[in-house]
Design a protein around this motif. Sequence first.
Motif, mmCIF file in Angstrom:
data_model
loop_
_atom_site.group_PDB
_atom_site.id
_atom_site.type_symbol
_atom_site.label_atom_id
_atom_site.label_comp_id
_atom_site.label_asym_id
_atom_site.label_seq_id
_atom_site.Cartn_x
_atom_site.Cartn_y
_atom_site.Cartn_z
ATOM 1 N N ILE A 158 -2.757 3.548 10.031
ATOM 2 C CA ILE A 158 -2.188 4.453 9.072
ATOM 3 C C ILE A 158 -1.054 5.118 9.612
ATOM 4 C CG2 ILE A 158 -2.957 6.666 8.159
ATOM 5 C CD1 ILE A 158 -5.886 5.771 8.140
ATOM 6 N N GLN A 168 0.717 -1.179 -0.052
ATOM 7 C CA GLN A 168 -0.202 -0.041 -0.017
ATOM 8 C C GLN A 168 0.995 1.329 0.001
ATOM 9 O OE1 GLN A 168 -4.069 -0.556 2.235
ATOM 10 N NE2 GLN A 168 -2.598 -1.901 3.293
ATOM 11 N N TYR A 169 1.969 1.446 0.976
ATOM 12 C CA TYR A 169 2.834 2.433 0.666
ATOM 13 C C TYR A 169 3.205 2.809 -0.499
ATOM 14 C CZ TYR A 169 6.149 5.951 2.505
ATOM 15 O OH TYR A 169 6.888 7.269 2.634
ATOM 16 N N GLN A 182 1.991 9.819 2.553
ATOM 17 C CA GLN A 182 1.694 9.563 0.951
ATOM 18 C C GLN A 182 0.251 10.189 0.690
ATOM 19 O OE1 GLN A 182 4.151 8.928 -1.392
ATOM 20 N NE2 GLN A 182 5.664 8.447 0.262
ATOM 21 N N LEU A 196 0.630 3.977 -3.218
ATOM 22 C CA LEU A 196 0.348 5.526 -2.776
ATOM 23 C C LEU A 196 1.254 6.186 -3.416
ATOM 24 C CD1 LEU A 196 -1.089 5.485 0.814
ATOM 25 C CD2 LEU A 196 -2.473 6.158 -1.380
ATOM 26 N N SER A 197 2.714 5.855 -3.307
ATOM 27 C CA SER A 197 3.654 6.932 -3.569
ATOM 28 C C SER A 197 3.800 6.930 -5.203
ATOM 29 C CB SER A 197 5.010 6.394 -3.046
ATOM 30 O OG SER A 197 5.409 5.135 -3.468
ATOM 31 N N TRP A 224 1.339 5.412 6.021
ATOM 32 C CA TRP A 224 0.837 5.770 4.734
ATOM 33 C C TRP A 224 0.242 7.279 4.640
ATOM 34 C CZ3 TRP A 224 -2.782 1.152 6.442
ATOM 35 C CH2 TRP A 224 -2.053 -0.061 6.139
ATOM 36 N N HIS A 225 0.114 8.018 5.918
ATOM 37 C CA HIS A 225 -0.055 9.281 5.872
ATOM 38 C C HIS A 225 0.932 10.148 5.195
ATOM 39 C CE1 HIS A 225 2.687 10.186 9.074
ATOM 40 N NE2 HIS A 225 2.452 9.052 9.652
#
Length: 342
Positions: A227, A208-209, A235, A212-213, A232-233
């Motif tokens: 989160i 997921q990281y 990204q 997102l990036s 994850w915040h």
Amino acid sequence: MASSSDGMFTRRALGRLGLAAIAAPAVLTSARAQQKFTCRIAHTEGIGTPITLGFEKWTGILKERSGGRIDAQHFPAAQLGGLAQALEGSRIGTIQVTTAGPDSEEAIAPEIAAFGGAPGFIYKDEAHVDRVLQGPLGQEVSDIARKKTGVEFVAYGETGFRHILSKRPVNSLESLKGLKIRVPELRIWVDFWKTLGANPTPLPYSEQYSALSTGVIDGLDSDYFSILGFKWHEQAKEVTPTAHWFLPKAVRVNARWLDSLPADLRDMVRASAKEVFAEQRATNRANADKALADLEKVGCKVNRISEAERAKWAEMTAPLFDQFGSKSPETKAMIEKIRKLA
């Protein structure tokens, strides 16, 4: 004719053999009591989250209360592989314990997936969750899991209600439209977000990281603790508290391993798991608001949706209950049992 000394020897020999026979079960029992049992606890939950801290505490308790007979080892944050590997390992016994939402059993036992929150908006509040998980229905689901998957749900932790993290603000169906949102590789999650107009993108939890990036996804849904734990915040900065899906986390123990333990250790494993994860659930709930505030402190913006808007989402996805219930009579019955406890 045998001499008297021969007779005495025979009687003594038989006596020794008799004593040895009597002593043998005690020796075997003692040896079994001292046998060590490796317990690898592996999962994908983030470092520092309440559920990971719960497993850390339980690891210590298993060692201490077993007097060292259980060699408990804790591997959080996908150190031994992603969710698919953890689930398979717990079923075949290469790891002894993992955790995941019951929705992960969609293919093998869809009635368990319903218990895990499918297909969204099934749990009204935390009191409803407790009536389902901590009552007879929770034991029924554990029995089903043991029979169909080879794992026993010895307790239920939780990550709590899931919310949206995204790169653009989401506060309505219109703003949700077309959002590339990561979902688990499960049909029910894809159907849920498609129904709401988003663009669900199935991906492994661990990706997921990077997704997102690189722009593979525009957002994801998760609890606040994860989160923060997985950062994850960094990204995506837009948080929308939607509470659309409550995800229990079953503490899954390989049934063959559990059955191999002496009775006292089996009882201790079950009892201590219930004790630790009752505390974990309380901690999770007590700190959810603080976790949201912590997200704001690291630069996230909180977007609120109205109760009327949330009710619209629930109404749109309501037909999925019938669709998901059609998988089997058992699944339909499970959905009805959960909703009756609301």
